[in-house]
Design a protein around this motif. Structure first.
Motif, PDB file in Angstrom:
ATOM      1  N   HIS A 175       0.842  -1.196   0.000  1.00 49.65           N
ATOM      2  CA  HIS A 175       0.000   0.000   0.000  1.00 49.65           C
ATOM      3  C   HIS A 175       0.871   1.237   0.000  1.00 49.65           C
ATOM      4  CE1 HIS A 175       0.833  -0.341   4.334  1.00 49.65           C
ATOM      5  NE2 HIS A 175       0.597   0.953   4.390  1.00 49.65           N
ATOM      6  N   ALA A 176       0.252   2.386  -0.155  1.00 56.46           N
ATOM      7  CA  ALA A 176       1.018   3.623  -0.296  1.00 56.46           C
ATOM      8  C   ALA A 176       0.236   4.808   0.233  1.00 56.46           C
ATOM      9  CB  ALA A 176       1.381   3.840  -1.764  1.00 56.46           C
ATOM     10  N   LYS A 177       0.969   5.848   0.582  1.00 61.68           N
ATOM     11  CA  LYS A 177       0.342   7.114   0.951  1.00 61.68           C
ATOM     12  C   LYS A 177       0.773   8.164  -0.052  1.00 61.68           C
ATOM     13  CE  LYS A 177       0.137   6.141   5.880  1.00 61.68           C
ATOM     14  NZ  LYS A 177       0.559   6.524   7.236  1.00 61.68           N
ATOM     15  N   GLU A 178      -0.146   9.034  -0.400  1.00 61.64           N
ATOM     16  CA  GLU A 178       0.201  10.075  -1.363  1.00 61.64           C
ATOM     17  C   GLU A 178      -0.169  11.456  -0.855  1.00 61.64           C
ATOM     18  OE1 GLU A 178       0.457   7.751  -5.528  1.00 61.64           O
ATOM     19  OE2 GLU A 178      -1.408   8.854  -5.223  1.00 61.64           O
ATOM     20  N   LYS A 179       0.679  12.413  -1.196  1.00 61.92           N
ATOM     21  CA  LYS A 179       0.399  13.822  -0.910  1.00 61.92           C
ATOM     22  C   LYS A 179       0.318  14.553  -2.243  1.00 61.92           C
ATOM     23  CE  LYS A 179       2.964  13.778   3.453  1.00 61.92           C
ATOM     24  NZ  LYS A 179       4.058  14.404   4.227  1.00 61.92           N
ATOM     25  N   ILE A 180      -0.782  15.232  -2.457  1.00 56.87           N
ATOM     26  CA  ILE A 180      -1.020  15.837  -3.761  1.00 56.87           C
ATOM     27  C   ILE A 180      -1.030  17.354  -3.663  1.00 56.87           C
ATOM     28  CG2 ILE A 180      -2.606  15.880  -5.707  1.00 56.87           C
ATOM     29  CD1 ILE A 180      -3.696  13.232  -4.727  1.00 56.87           C
ATOM     30  N   ARG A 181      -0.345  17.972  -4.593  1.00 62.76           N
ATOM     31  CA  ARG A 181      -0.299  19.435  -4.634  1.00 62.76           C
ATOM     32  C   ARG A 181      -0.391  19.909  -6.085  1.00 62.76           C
ATOM     33  NH1 ARG A 181       3.756  17.854  -1.230  1.00 62.76           N
ATOM     34  NH2 ARG A 181       3.576  18.513   0.950  1.00 62.76           N
ATOM     35  N   ALA A 182      -0.781  21.170  -6.243  1.00 64.21           N
ATOM     36  CA  ALA A 182      -0.698  21.809  -7.552  1.00 64.21           C
ATOM     37  C   ALA A 182       0.550  22.665  -7.559  1.00 64.21           C
ATOM     38  CB  ALA A 182      -1.936  22.667  -7.797  1.00 64.21           C
ATOM     39  N   VAL A 183       1.386  22.452  -8.549  1.00 59.53           N
ATOM     40  CA  VAL A 183       2.635  23.228  -8.614  1.00 59.53           C
ATOM     41  C   VAL A 183       2.828  23.777 -10.030  1.00 59.53           C
ATOM     42  CG1 VAL A 183       3.694  21.805  -6.817  1.00 59.53           C
ATOM     43  CG2 VAL A 183       4.051  21.240  -9.235  1.00 59.53           C
ATOM     44  N   ALA A 184       3.778  24.667 -10.150  1.00 59.06           N
ATOM     45  CA  ALA A 184       4.095  25.224 -11.465  1.00 59.06           C
ATOM     46  C   ALA A 184       5.227  24.415 -12.082  1.00 59.06           C
ATOM     47  CB  ALA A 184       4.502  26.683 -11.331  1.00 59.06           C
ATOM     48  N   ALA A 185       5.093  24.067 -13.350  1.00 58.79           N
ATOM     49  CA  ALA A 185       6.126  23.281 -14.019  1.00 58.79           C
ATOM     50  C   ALA A 185       7.429  24.077 -14.048  1.00 58.79           C
ATOM     51  CB  ALA A 185       5.685  22.933 -15.435  1.00 58.79           C
TER      52      ALA A 185
ATOM     53  N   LEU B 222     -11.478  24.696  -4.840  1.00 59.57           N
ATOM     54  CA  LEU B 222     -10.206  25.196  -5.370  1.00 59.57           C
ATOM     55  C   LEU B 222      -9.303  25.481  -4.178  1.00 59.57           C
ATOM     56  CD1 LEU B 222     -11.629  27.564  -8.131  1.00 59.57           C
ATOM     57  CD2 LEU B 222     -10.742  25.224  -8.372  1.00 59.57           C
ATOM     58  N   CYS B 223      -8.181  24.749  -4.125  1.00 57.30           N
ATOM     59  CA  CYS B 223      -7.376  24.767  -2.903  1.00 57.30           C
ATOM     60  C   CYS B 223      -5.971  25.282  -3.157  1.00 57.30           C
ATOM     61  CB  CYS B 223      -7.250  23.356  -2.329  1.00 57.30           C
ATOM     62  SG  CYS B 223      -8.763  22.407  -2.353  1.00 57.30           S
ATOM     63  N   LEU B 224      -5.484  26.053  -2.205  1.00 52.42           N
ATOM     64  CA  LEU B 224      -4.075  26.451  -2.234  1.00 52.42           C
ATOM     65  C   LEU B 224      -3.236  25.324  -1.650  1.00 52.42           C
ATOM     66  CD1 LEU B 224      -4.176  30.180  -1.064  1.00 52.42           C
ATOM     67  CD2 LEU B 224      -4.238  29.232  -3.375  1.00 52.42           C
ATOM     68  N   THR B 225      -2.169  24.974  -2.332  1.00 49.16           N
ATOM     69  CA  THR B 225      -1.347  23.877  -1.801  1.00 49.16           C
ATOM     70  C   THR B 225       0.089  24.329  -1.577  1.00 49.16           C
ATOM     71  OG1 THR B 225      -1.031  23.054  -4.052  1.00 49.16           O
ATOM     72  CG2 THR B 225      -2.760  22.026  -2.735  1.00 49.16           C
ATOM     73  N   GLU B 226       0.223  25.585  -1.233  1.00 47.43           N
ATOM     74  CA  GLU B 226       1.548  26.109  -0.886  1.00 47.43           C
ATOM     75  C   GLU B 226       2.023  25.437   0.405  1.00 47.43           C
ATOM     76  OE1 GLU B 226       2.784  28.890  -2.792  1.00 47.43           O
ATOM     77  OE2 GLU B 226       4.660  28.184  -1.881  1.00 47.43           O
ATOM     78  N   ASN B 227       1.165  25.457   1.409  1.00 46.61           N
ATOM     79  CA  ASN B 227       1.525  24.894   2.715  1.00 46.61           C
ATOM     80  C   ASN B 227       0.630  23.724   3.113  1.00 46.61           C
ATOM     81  OD1 ASN B 227       3.554  26.951   3.307  1.00 46.61           O
ATOM     82  ND2 ASN B 227       1.783  28.325   3.380  1.00 46.61           N
ATOM     83  N   HIS B 228      -0.180  23.276   2.168  1.00 49.06           N
ATOM     84  CA  HIS B 228      -1.077  22.163   2.454  1.00 49.06           C
ATOM     85  C   HIS B 228      -0.991  21.135   1.334  1.00 49.06           C
ATOM     86  CE1 HIS B 228      -2.656  25.283   5.055  1.00 49.06           C
ATOM     87  NE2 HIS B 228      -3.329  24.359   5.709  1.00 49.06           N
ATOM     88  N   HIS B 229      -1.485  19.946   1.619  1.00 46.66           N
ATOM     89  CA  HIS B 229      -1.559  18.941   0.575  1.00 46.66           C
ATOM     90  C   HIS B 229      -2.812  18.108   0.766  1.00 46.66           C
ATOM     91  CE1 HIS B 229       0.610  16.937   3.908  1.00 46.66           C
ATOM     92  NE2 HIS B 229      -0.212  15.928   3.601  1.00 46.66           N
ATOM     93  N   TYR B 230      -3.204  17.485  -0.320  1.00 45.90           N
ATOM     94  CA  TYR B 230      -4.338  16.566  -0.320  1.00 45.90           C
ATOM     95  C   TYR B 230      -3.766  15.184  -0.023  1.00 45.90           C
ATOM     96  CZ  TYR B 230      -8.515  14.228  -2.224  1.00 45.90           C
ATOM     97  OH  TYR B 230      -9.643  13.466  -2.411  1.00 45.90           O
ATOM     98  N   ALA B 231      -4.260  14.536   1.021  1.00 43.29           N
ATOM     99  CA  ALA B 231      -3.668  13.260   1.453  1.00 43.29           C
ATOM    100  C   ALA B 231      -4.573  12.083   1.115  1.00 43.29           C
ATOM    101  CB  ALA B 231      -3.396  13.299   2.952  1.00 43.29           C
ATOM    102  N   THR B 232      -4.010  11.042   0.522  1.00 49.77           N
ATOM    103  CA  THR B 232      -4.782   9.823   0.257  1.00 49.77           C
ATOM    104  C   THR B 232      -3.960   8.589   0.583  1.00 49.77           C
ATOM    105  OG1 THR B 232      -4.062   9.891  -2.032  1.00 49.77           O
ATOM    106  CG2 THR B 232      -6.299  10.626  -1.573  1.00 49.77           C
ATOM    107  N   GLU B 233      -4.687   7.509   0.738  1.00 43.01           N
ATOM    108  CA  GLU B 233      -4.021   6.214   0.894  1.00 43.01           C
ATOM    109  C   GLU B 233      -4.436   5.315  -0.250  1.00 43.01           C
ATOM    110  OE1 GLU B 233      -3.079   4.292   4.172  1.00 43.01           O
ATOM    111  OE2 GLU B 233      -3.018   6.005   5.538  1.00 43.01           O
TER     112      GLU B 233
END
Lengths: 235, 235
Positions: A175-185, B222-233
DNA sequence: ATTTTTAAGTCTTATATAAGATATATAAGA
DNA sequence: TCTTATATATCTTATATAAGACTTAAAAAT
């Protein structure tokens, strides 16, 4: 004291870790296990039920209970959450960009639970969908767990990393945990993915685990989400 | 014919849909249910086990089995996946920006399974974390299911939408699907979230469901992810 | 005689029931 | 306050029956 079925679950897991039963193979029948553990079939059943719910084992009525394997159709892309927004079903292709060994940063060492500055294998690749680049992956694994890992091996396995971990190194990704963010390329990502610098892309940071929550891989995926999305279910 | 325990599961679910047992309340004991359904305790147990796994029911040893409710501590932010990357634990605050009724687009009508161009309530709000805007939410629900929904009610409930759905409208939010993308902040989002236009932000599109997979809400976060992240397993 | 089909048997998990022991929580009584 | 009783879910064992998958033996067709 833990309930009996939890103890049985642990003993089954130990056999799996110890390599007594291999991925894809069947384990002994419930009744056999009940005898060898000296408990009833119902207790073994409850233990297996939980392991099956965790997708560590797979039950097949009339056939037996099998050790989950990445070498199986339905398990192939189990951890790929990126989906075409149009319902497209094109095949993903894989291109290895870079392969090198390096010293782990402090942060990475902590995540992978290895000694500071011990060696990790660092892999860079791009996944293309419909001939167009879709995901830029950066993968890091402890060199000590993957002795003999070469670029050739990755190419040969066509990028099915977890299949390779399993088949060639006896390491089961569970299994795995993921952290998702929006970033600029950035420069590199933009070039490789074929988009303008600063295009919004999805950053997916993954830590993958094997038995007993032992981390085995760190991975950063940079994904284009123009025509794709990351799909999840909340329960 | 379905297995007995599946039939029992269905009958329990029907009682929940019918409002025989309310969120937060306990349902009859396993033995009572076994008698009233004329099956054994084990069969009821298996049905409840599955409903508990789906988080529709909650078992508490020595106390009873309860109908899940959004009016409970541990269930409060069950569907919020956005987490501070620093481990911060500040409270989220809520500000209602807009409240209006409108005709559903074709796409929305299809998603919510309502007639074309029937009325939906459209809610815009911003969630702030540590005084700083974090999420811009756009929420749409069928007006027919939420008669009497007013801006005052939302403010009163401090933005706990699912608690309000449950308490004021008898609609249980049970699970949801989300599609995640990285997008560029448009004019409005940039202004409300306090960032530059075209800043990469996380777009989280959610469809929420109640019993029997009936869609009850569409939502775009619509979320800011500068200091946050969306977490999933991933399992 | 050979092949194909059918039937029977065996192994497996899945489902169902019953019964007793144990753990936990609450309420009533001393 | 402490003890006891009671209600509940949890755990464990035992015993059947059902159903799916596979093998083997027998029967039928060619």
């Amino acid at each position: 004291m833990n309930p009996l079925y939890i103890q049985i679950k642990k003993r089954i897991t130990e056999s799996l870790v110890g390599g007594l039963w291999h991925p894809g193979q069947s384990i002994p029948s419930e009744i056999e296990l009940a005898h060898s553990y000296n408990v009833s079939q119902g207790t073994v059943r409850k233990a297996i039920d939980e392991l099956a719910a965790e997708k560590i084992l797979i039950r097949r009525q009339g056939k037996g209970t099998f050790v989950a394997s990445h070498n199986e159709e339905n398990n192939q892309l189990r951890f790929l959450r990126l989906t075409s927004s149009l319902g497209d079903k094109e095949k993903l292709n894989n291109k290895l960009l870079n392969f090198e060994k390096e010293k782990a940063s402090n942060g990475l060492a902590k995540i992978l639970n290895i000694n500071n500055a011990s060696t990790v294998v660092s892999i860079k690749r791009v996944l293309t969908f419909n001939q167009k680049p879709l995901i830029l992956d950066l993968i890091k694994v402890p060199a000590s767990s993957f002795r003999g890992l070469t670029p050739e091996k990755i190419i040969e396995k066509q990028g099915s990393m977890y299949r390779m971990y399993e088949t060639d190194f006896g390491i089961q990704m569970l299994h795995a945990k993921e952290k998702i963010r929006a970033v600029a390329a950035n420069n590199e990502a933009a070039e490789i993915l074929g988009v303008a610098i600063n295009t919004p892309i999805l950053s997916v940071e993954r830590v993958a685990y094997t038995y007993d929550n032992r981390a085995i891989e760190w991975r950063l995926g940079l994904c284009l989400t123009e025509n794709h999305h990351y799909a999840t279910e909340l329960e």
